[in-house]
Design a protein around this motif. Sequence first.
Motif, PDB file in Angstrom:
ATOM      1  N   ALA A 127      34.137  40.136  43.128  1.00 46.46           N
ATOM      2  CA  ALA A 127      35.502  39.696  43.428  1.00 46.46           C
ATOM      3  C   ALA A 127      35.879  40.003  44.866  1.00 46.46           C
ATOM      4  N   TRP A 167      31.589  43.511  38.988  1.00 43.72           N
ATOM      5  CA  TRP A 167      31.130  42.183  38.559  1.00 43.72           C
ATOM      6  C   TRP A 167      29.884  42.276  37.690  1.00 43.72           C
ATOM      7  N   ARG A 193      34.356  36.921  40.094  1.00 46.39           N
ATOM      8  CA  ARG A 193      34.668  35.498  40.251  1.00 46.39           C
ATOM      9  C   ARG A 193      33.577  34.682  39.579  1.00 46.39           C
ATOM     10  N   TYR A 229      39.028  33.587  39.382  1.00 44.47           N
ATOM     11  CA  TYR A 229      39.178  35.043  39.494  1.00 44.47           C
ATOM     12  C   TYR A 229      39.466  35.621  38.110  1.00 44.47           C
TER      13      TYR A 229
END
Length: 495
Positions: free
Chosen positions: A403, A410, A440, A477
């Motif tokens: 992110a 992540w 993301r 996101y």
Amino acid sequence: MIEPRYPSLFEINTRVWLYRLSREAGKPITLADVDDATLDDLARRGFDWIWLLSVWRTGAASRAVSRGNPAWQAEFRSVLPDLTQDDICGSGFAISAYEVDEALGGKAALAVFRARLAERGLRLMLDFVPNHTALDHPWTKTRPDFYLQGSEQALAAQPENYCRVDTDHGQRILAYGRDPNFPGWPDALQLNYANPALQEAQMAELATIAEQCDGVRCDMAMLALPDVFLRTWGVTPEPFWPKAIAAVREAHRDFTFLAEAYWDLEWELQQQGFDYCYDKRLYDRLRHADAGAIRAHLGAGLDYQDRLARFLENHDEPRAASVFPWPRHRAAAIVTFLAPGLRFFHQGQLEGAQVRVPMHLRRAPTEAHKADIAAFYDRLLAALRTSDALRKGAWSLIPPQSAWAGNPTWQDFISYAWQSLDGGRYVVVVNYSDHQGQCRLRLPFDGLACLEVRLTDVMGSEVHLRDGSDLLDPGLYIDLGAWRYNVFRLDPAGS
């Protein structure tokens, strides 16, 4: 009957189920007597397959072992403190004949049950136990050569693996059924796949079973593989599964084979003809809570993954509600049942049962239903039932991205994309960790650029509007708490 690409299966312990239905009704209930409402509910939940566990006859000799084995008795009493001898009916895998037990209604009742399932679009799966038989199977008398022979030396050195058996050809020392990692099962005798006549006899048994159902779950299927048999018994048989499966399919083109499989032998069994194999590797990685290992496992080709049976519990494993704390249980279920493959659910799982019932018992303890678990599974099954994308669509793994620089969380995410031919699109994302995380996701969907997209969480209450171009780059996101998830359906904002 056209089956979806990713069907769902529900395993029912038949003897336990009918015992409970009989007590509730105040009279004996056989397979022919199960009421319409019960069958309608199975269809309403969206299952494609019903696997009836333990319909075949269990012999008195093997049942006596179940009732007399001290270690087993201790396990039974931990499940049923008020245990009686009548509760112990013998293992459903110590089969004395592939004939439907009369207490369940016999062959005619099974045929009625199967026809009623078919009326509701449901297919029937039954057991085939290739590795061993009950102690009092007729072959133990008439064809002792069908079994692994022992010697006086073997019996003296390994009394846990061999026993004396009186046969029509004199007394023999025969091996108990087993796998190479554990002592023998004292209620079962090991079949000898190095004997071609035994293989022919087993193919005949399969042909008989195939007349009565639409598929079989093959117990410990890998034990019949030549390399495994050699490692266990020191002799190498000819391959059994390719010719056995081909013979059944010659008579029943759409017949389905599900393998109980371990030791990373799933691919080999798939190549020998199995439609599906247990995915124990995913289950183990979910229990170890290693998101990276889970992603790596899910990175395999769909030619392999499409033919895996994904589960969180079955009759051999502990109850999911007992080993996956809530809400981690929910996260594991989202990962498991929204992956490609056969979705494999177990009786009691949907209500949060915590006690695994041994295969030797006909009665389960009474447990309170867990409302939160039941509500979760109702919603999950509804999503699977109503979405063509999740049942028939194209699946892909979405690699999560950082992110922002320096944020390693992540790595804790597992995420999928689903898309159907009619344009249905879903994004599944799970934070499979015990802490907050962000990532993301660059969505692999064409046609999002310049659109406003509505994201509706079909497993929750969130609704978001997002710019379609941003969903492609830098990506959607995501910020989720420990063990949290989203299952977003994507629609144009104006629809």
